[in-house]
Design a protein around this motif. Structure first.
Motif, short mmCIF file in Angstrom:
data_model
loop_
_atom_site.label_atom_id
_atom_site.label_comp_id
_atom_site.label_asym_id
_atom_site.label_seq_id
_atom_site.Cartn_x
_atom_site.Cartn_y
_atom_site.Cartn_z
N SER A 4 0.84 -1.18 0.00
CA SER A 4 0.00 0.00 0.00
C SER A 4 0.88 1.24 0.00
N MET A 5 0.28 2.31 -0.48
CA MET A 5 1.08 3.53 -0.53
C MET A 5 1.33 4.05 0.88
N PRO A 6 2.46 4.68 1.09
CA PRO A 6 2.75 5.20 2.43
C PRO A 6 1.86 6.40 2.75
N GLU A 59 4.19 10.73 6.40
CA GLU A 59 5.49 10.10 6.61
C GLU A 59 6.53 10.65 5.65
N GLU A 60 6.09 11.21 4.53
CA GLU A 60 7.01 11.70 3.50
C GLU A 60 7.05 13.23 3.42
N VAL A 87 1.22 22.64 1.59
CA VAL A 87 0.62 21.65 2.49
C VAL A 87 0.33 22.31 3.83
N VAL A 88 -0.94 22.16 4.29
CA VAL A 88 -1.31 22.72 5.60
C VAL A 88 -1.74 21.63 6.58
N GLY A 89 -1.90 20.40 6.09
CA GLY A 89 -2.30 19.32 6.99
C GLY A 89 -2.49 18.02 6.24
N PHE A 90 -2.98 17.01 6.99
CA PHE A 90 -3.17 15.68 6.43
C PHE A 90 -4.49 15.11 6.93
N GLU A 91 -5.17 14.34 6.09
CA GLU A 91 -6.42 13.70 6.47
C GLU A 91 -6.47 12.33 5.79
N ASN A 92 -6.45 11.25 6.59
CA ASN A 92 -6.37 9.89 6.07
C ASN A 92 -5.16 9.76 5.16
N PHE A 93 -5.36 9.46 3.89
CA PHE A 93 -4.25 9.34 2.94
C PHE A 93 -4.21 10.55 2.01
#
Length: 153
Positions: free
Chosen positions: A89-91, A95-96, A139-145
């Motif tokens: 699966s994609m990371p 993480e990157e 980029v200001v944040g992350f949500e799920n993938f």
């Protein structure tokens, strides 16, 4: 004697089918028991006690040999898949990437779409309503993938 031998042969085939192909269904085992039982019955009725006992002994020995041969590892390997799964699966983007990383939209974000950041493509969600392709984003944040981005003016 011919019918007894045929019933033993069919019983043996049904047993092997149960062990190798139909495991868990018990259909092959049931048919094997019917064939074995019929052959034993015919042997006792037509040829007497001695012949019946010999047929029982033959059935037990043949069934034991068939079970051992069927359950050996090499027998199962003939029926198993040889293909390996090498994908993963994609990371997760966090993480990157780091908050503040900059990139370009590849498709229209309305509000979801694709962005390229650092030479990699990510699924992105826009804080703004719509973002056109080839616009600079941060980029200001992350949500799920997904990466949450905002446009840079």
């Amino acid at each position: 004697m011919f019918y007894i031998a045929i019933l033993i042969l069919f019983g043996l085939l049904f047993l092997i089918a149960e062990l190798v192909l139909l495991s868990g269904l018990s259909f092959g085992a049931l048919l094997a028991l019917v064939c074995y039982g019929s052959s034993i019955y015919l042997a006792f009725c037509d040829y007497g006690v001695t012949a019946g006992c010999i047929v029982i002994l033959i059935i037990v020995l043949l069934s034991l040999v068939a079970t051992i041969v069927s359950l050996r590892a090499k027998t199962w390997q003939r029926f198993s898949l040889k293909q390996e799964i090498r994908s993963s699966s994609m990371p997760r983007p966090e993480e990157e990437l780091r908050t503040g990383a900059r990139g370009t939209t590849l498709s229209r974000l309305s509000p979801m779409g694709k962005v390229e950041i650092g030479g990699r493509v990510y699924e992105a969600k826009s804080l703004d309503a719509y973002v056109d392709p080839r616009r600079k984003v941060e980029v200001v944040g992350f949500e799920n993938f997904s990466v949450i981005v905002k446009t840079i003016d």
